[in-house]
Enzyme design. Structure first.
Site, PDB file in Angstrom:
ATOM      1  N   GLU A 298       0.827  -1.220   0.000  1.00 48.17           N
ATOM      2  CA  GLU A 298       0.000   0.000   0.000  1.00 48.17           C
ATOM      3  C   GLU A 298       0.854   1.260   0.000  1.00 48.17           C
ATOM      4  O   GLU A 298       0.827   2.041   0.952  1.00 48.17           O
ATOM      5  CB  GLU A 298      -0.852   0.038   1.278  1.00 48.17           C
ATOM      6  CG  GLU A 298      -2.026  -0.863   1.309  1.00 48.17           C
ATOM      7  CD  GLU A 298      -2.740  -0.802   2.669  1.00 48.17           C
ATOM      8  OE1 GLU A 298      -2.162  -0.334   3.661  1.00 48.17           O
ATOM      9  OE2 GLU A 298      -3.885  -1.235   2.715  1.00 48.17           O
ATOM     10  N   PRO A 299       1.634   1.505  -1.042  1.00 48.27           N
ATOM     11  CA  PRO A 299       2.460   2.712  -1.045  1.00 48.27           C
ATOM     12  C   PRO A 299       1.628   3.976  -1.236  1.00 48.27           C
ATOM     13  O   PRO A 299       0.701   4.007  -2.043  1.00 48.27           O
ATOM     14  CB  PRO A 299       3.389   2.495  -2.245  1.00 48.27           C
ATOM     15  CG  PRO A 299       2.635   1.576  -3.143  1.00 48.27           C
ATOM     16  CD  PRO A 299       1.792   0.702  -2.269  1.00 48.27           C
ATOM     17  N   ARG A 301       3.187   7.702  -0.129  1.00 49.43           N
ATOM     18  CA  ARG A 301       4.239   8.685  -0.392  1.00 49.43           C
ATOM     19  C   ARG A 301       5.120   8.310  -1.589  1.00 49.43           C
ATOM     20  O   ARG A 301       5.327   9.107  -2.502  1.00 49.43           O
ATOM     21  CB  ARG A 301       5.116   8.797   0.863  1.00 49.43           C
ATOM     22  CG  ARG A 301       6.152   9.891   0.805  1.00 49.43           C
ATOM     23  CD  ARG A 301       7.099   9.774   2.001  1.00 49.43           C
ATOM     24  NE  ARG A 301       6.389   9.706   3.261  1.00 49.43           N
ATOM     25  CZ  ARG A 301       5.988  10.763   3.976  1.00 49.43           C
ATOM     26  NH1 ARG A 301       6.255  11.974   3.544  1.00 49.43           N
ATOM     27  NH2 ARG A 301       5.334  10.610   5.117  1.00 49.43           N
ATOM     28  N   TYR A 341       6.184  17.681  10.541  1.00 42.60           N
ATOM     29  CA  TYR A 341       7.090  16.533  10.697  1.00 42.60           C
ATOM     30  C   TYR A 341       8.562  16.900  10.557  1.00 42.60           C
ATOM     31  O   TYR A 341       9.413  16.011  10.503  1.00 42.60           O
ATOM     32  CB  TYR A 341       6.766  15.444   9.654  1.00 42.60           C
ATOM     33  CG  TYR A 341       5.286  15.202   9.495  1.00 42.60           C
ATOM     34  CD1 TYR A 341       4.555  14.560  10.493  1.00 42.60           C
ATOM     35  CD2 TYR A 341       4.602  15.639   8.365  1.00 42.60           C
ATOM     36  CE1 TYR A 341       3.191  14.369  10.359  1.00 42.60           C
ATOM     37  CE2 TYR A 341       3.237  15.449   8.225  1.00 42.60           C
ATOM     38  CZ  TYR A 341       2.539  14.816   9.228  1.00 42.60           C
ATOM     39  OH  TYR A 341       1.183  14.626   9.100  1.00 42.60           O
ATOM     40  N   CYS A 366       1.546  33.643   8.955  1.00 39.41           N
ATOM     41  CA  CYS A 366       1.888  34.398  10.160  1.00 39.41           C
ATOM     42  C   CYS A 366       2.449  33.527  11.265  1.00 39.41           C
ATOM     43  O   CYS A 366       1.885  33.491  12.368  1.00 39.41           O
ATOM     44  CB  CYS A 366       0.655  35.151  10.645  1.00 39.41           C
ATOM     45  SG  CYS A 366       0.263  36.493   9.547  1.00 39.41           S
ATOM     46  N   GLU A 367       3.483  32.799  11.013  1.00 38.10           N
ATOM     47  CA  GLU A 367       4.237  32.184  12.105  1.00 38.10           C
ATOM     48  C   GLU A 367       5.638  31.817  11.658  1.00 38.10           C
ATOM     49  O   GLU A 367       5.874  31.545  10.467  1.00 38.10           O
ATOM     50  CB  GLU A 367       3.490  30.999  12.720  1.00 38.10           C
ATOM     51  CG  GLU A 367       3.173  29.857  11.804  1.00 38.10           C
ATOM     52  CD  GLU A 367       2.445  28.752  12.571  1.00 38.10           C
ATOM     53  OE1 GLU A 367       1.244  28.934  12.846  1.00 38.10           O
ATOM     54  OE2 GLU A 367       3.092  27.742  12.914  1.00 38.10           O
TER      55      GLU A 367
HETATM   56  N1  LLP Z   1      -1.373   2.066   4.621  1.00 43.66           N
HETATM   57  C1  LLP Z   1      -1.862   2.575   5.757  1.00 43.66           C
HETATM   58  C2  LLP Z   1      -2.809   1.776   6.539  1.00 43.66           C
HETATM   59  C3  LLP Z   1      -1.485   3.851   6.194  1.00 43.66           C
HETATM   60  O1  LLP Z   1      -1.957   4.337   7.333  1.00 43.66           O
HETATM   61  C4  LLP Z   1      -0.579   4.608   5.409  1.00 43.66           C
HETATM   62  C5  LLP Z   1      -0.164   5.949   5.818  1.00 43.66           C
HETATM   63  C6  LLP Z   1      -0.100   4.039   4.212  1.00 43.66           C
HETATM   64  C7  LLP Z   1      -0.513   2.763   3.853  1.00 43.66           C
HETATM   65  C8  LLP Z   1       0.834   4.773   3.292  1.00 43.66           C
HETATM   66  O2  LLP Z   1       2.040   5.074   3.871  1.00 43.66           O
HETATM   67  P1  LLP Z   1       3.161   5.758   2.954  1.00 43.66           P
HETATM   68  O3  LLP Z   1       3.545   4.784   1.869  1.00 43.66           O
HETATM   69  O4  LLP Z   1       2.598   7.007   2.406  1.00 43.66           O
HETATM   70  O5  LLP Z   1       4.270   6.033   3.898  1.00 43.66           O
HETATM   71  N2  LLP Z   1       0.421  12.838   6.957  1.00 43.66           N
HETATM   72  C9  LLP Z   1       1.740  12.243   7.058  1.00 43.66           C
HETATM   73  C10 LLP Z   1       1.755  10.822   6.577  1.00 43.66           C
HETATM   74  C11 LLP Z   1       0.807   9.957   7.336  1.00 43.66           C
HETATM   75  C12 LLP Z   1       0.776   8.554   6.796  1.00 43.66           C
HETATM   76  C13 LLP Z   1      -0.387   7.837   7.336  1.00 43.66           C
HETATM   77  N3  LLP Z   1      -0.567   6.511   6.879  1.00 43.66           N
HETATM   78  C14 LLP Z   1       2.736  13.059   6.250  1.00 43.66           C
HETATM   79  O6  LLP Z   1       2.356  14.034   5.635  1.00 43.66           O
HETATM   80  O7  LLP Z   1       3.921  12.746   6.288  1.00 43.66           O
END
Ligand code: LLP
Length: 437
Positions: A298-299, A301, A341, A366-367
């Site tokens: 489940e990619p 990012r 982050y 504004c920060e």
């Molecule tokens: N599967 C599940 C169940 C998840 O909760 C997530 C991300 C992913 C897959 C995908 O993960 P990735 O491949 O994107 O790392 N808002 C934060 C990121 C939160 C990710 C939450 N879950 C940010 O902007 O860095």
């Protein structure tokens, strides 16, 4: 730390080579003879003229190529498998549509993402439904639209689904159990999810209990297990540990091993390649999970980050006090990654690529935390210059906001020298749309 600032300035550092800088942009990004960047064959100055700034540019070819690299790469290593895009990383219908065309499955984490996925043409059978607090409405919509898999995060999910399915005779819902493997990857605390104490999933003893309950259910069909340990993970070990944990729970037909592969935001970042990541993951799956089991990844990012470039215009340059502040017309309204982050980004003057003087690239909000890049080399930045920030395809659109009454930027797909807005810029009228007299 520079007094009065929230983020450390990482200066001085070796001047990055021109090639390194282009290496952070979508593959195929080049400089035009006048020195300006071309993304997806489109000149940044023309894009700025046509769509305004700030704007989020997506190299459509790069996004498709990444989707294929993931899907083909996983299929070659594990034929019975699927890639599901974690759509929270970029939930707009054009992205859902593009990835549906590429044959990907989709992970949604809310009723809103489910609605967007379906509007974007996702086959409901390819939808994986997530959430640690799924409401009745969300689950009912998932069941009624025929969502392929619902991921059980807690015992209330089981109760709710049983109740909902009691009202829809003949419908059996395939489910996975989300396991908390007690694995702590080296990433920001806010995006680490696999550790003991995480709000997500069930530790092994509770997961065993949920499995036993689901095996006794005549409406919920337990297909397998899900695990996701966190995001922006730059080494492979936590992924292997997660597979080891789920393997302890017995044999199942499906294992969704989550997302989490990190992206290369800065010159120093060295994430595993998609291929290295898939090698590690499928080697662990081959060694520890049943040979016939279906493996899902489940990619989020790593699917979209590197296809995106944020384009800004410099509003003001302030020199003195030992620092050069370059302030642009966007910031934490369109990119919260830095504030939330501590994510670091590189940047360049988009019409004079690479090199220059050390600057602090800041936004217009504004920060003081509204910094886009704390220490970046920009070539003689002046008001009116365009600034390009690479690797902004993930979680920027999804976390964009209206702080200081800012209008969210458009999303512009660029391909083969052609561009088209797939999300328009917000207007002041949009800002007032929900206000009642
Ligand atoms: N599967 C599940 C169940 C998840 O909760 C997530 C991300 C992913 C897959 C995908 O993960 P990735 O491949 O994107 O790392 N808002 C934060 C990121 C939160 C990710 C939450 N879950 C940010 O902007 O860095």
């Amino acid at each position: 730390m520079v007094p009065g600032t929230a983020t450390p300035v990482r200066l001085p550092y070796d001047e990055p080579s021109y090639n390194d800088l282009l290496g952070l942009f979508p593959p195929g990004t080049v400089t035009a003879p006048d020195g300006g960047l071309r993304i997806g064959g489109c000149h940044v100055a023309e894009l700025a003229e046509r769509y305004g700034t700030p704007a989020l540019l997506i190299d459509e070819g790069a996004l498709r190529a990444r989707a294929r690299r993931y899907a083909d790469g996983l299929a070659a290593r594990r034929p019975n498998s699927a890639v599901a895009f974690a759509s929270k990383a970029f939930p707009c219908t054009a992205v859902y549509r593009l990835l549906a065309e590429e044959g990907l499955s989709i992970d949604v984490a809310s009723d809103g993402e489910l609605a967007l996925a379906l509007a974007g043409g996702t086959d409901p059978a390819k939808v994986i439904v997530h959430g640690n607090a799924k409401t009745d409405d969300y689950l009912r919509t998932a069941v009624e639209t025929g969502a392929g898999l619902v991921v059980i995060d807690n015992f209330d999910d089981i109760d709710r689904l049983e109740r909902i399915l009691a009202g829809t005779p003949g419908r059996e819902q395939p489910v996975l159990v989300r396991v908390t493997p007690d694995v702590r990857p080296d990433t920001h605390e806010a995006i680490s999810t696999g550790q003991r104490g995480s709000k997500f999933g069930l530790l092994l003893p509770q997961a065993r209990e949920a499995i036993a309950r689901l095996r006794g259910s005549d409406r919920l069909r337990l297909d397998g297990l899900h695990v996701h340990v966190g995001s922006q993970i730059l080494d492979s070990e936590p992924f292997v540990q997660a597979v080891e944990a789920v393997a302890e729970l017995g044999d199942f037909d499906v294992y969704d091993l989550g997302g989490g592969l990190g992206s290369r935001y800065t010159y120093e970042d060295r994430p595993p390649s998609v291929e290295d990541y898939l090698d590690t993951l499928t080697a662990a799956a081959d060694a520890l999970l049943p040979a016939s089991a279906r493996v899902i990844v489940e990619p989020g990012r790593s699917m979209v980050a590197e296809a995106g470039v944020s384009l800004y215009r410099v509003v003001t340059v302030k020199r003195g006090g030992g620092e050069t502040f370059v302030a642009v017309d966007g910031g934490m309204g369109d990119n919260l990654e830095v504030s939330l982050y501590g994510q670091r980004f590189e940047a360049t003057v988009a019409t004079r690529v690479g090199g220059g003087e050390p600057c602090r690239l800041v936004g217009r909000h504004c920060e003081s935390g509204d910094t886009l890049s704390a220490g970046v080399l920009l070539d003689d930045p002046r008001p009116g210059d365009l600034i390009a920030v690479p690797v902004t395809g993930a979680y920027t659109y999804s976390l964009s906001n209206n702080y200081n009454g800012s209008c969210r930027p458009p999303v512009v797909f660029c391909h083969d020298g052609q561009s088209r807005a797939v999300v328009r810029r917000e207007t002041h009228a949009d800002l007032m749309r929900r206000d009642l007299p």
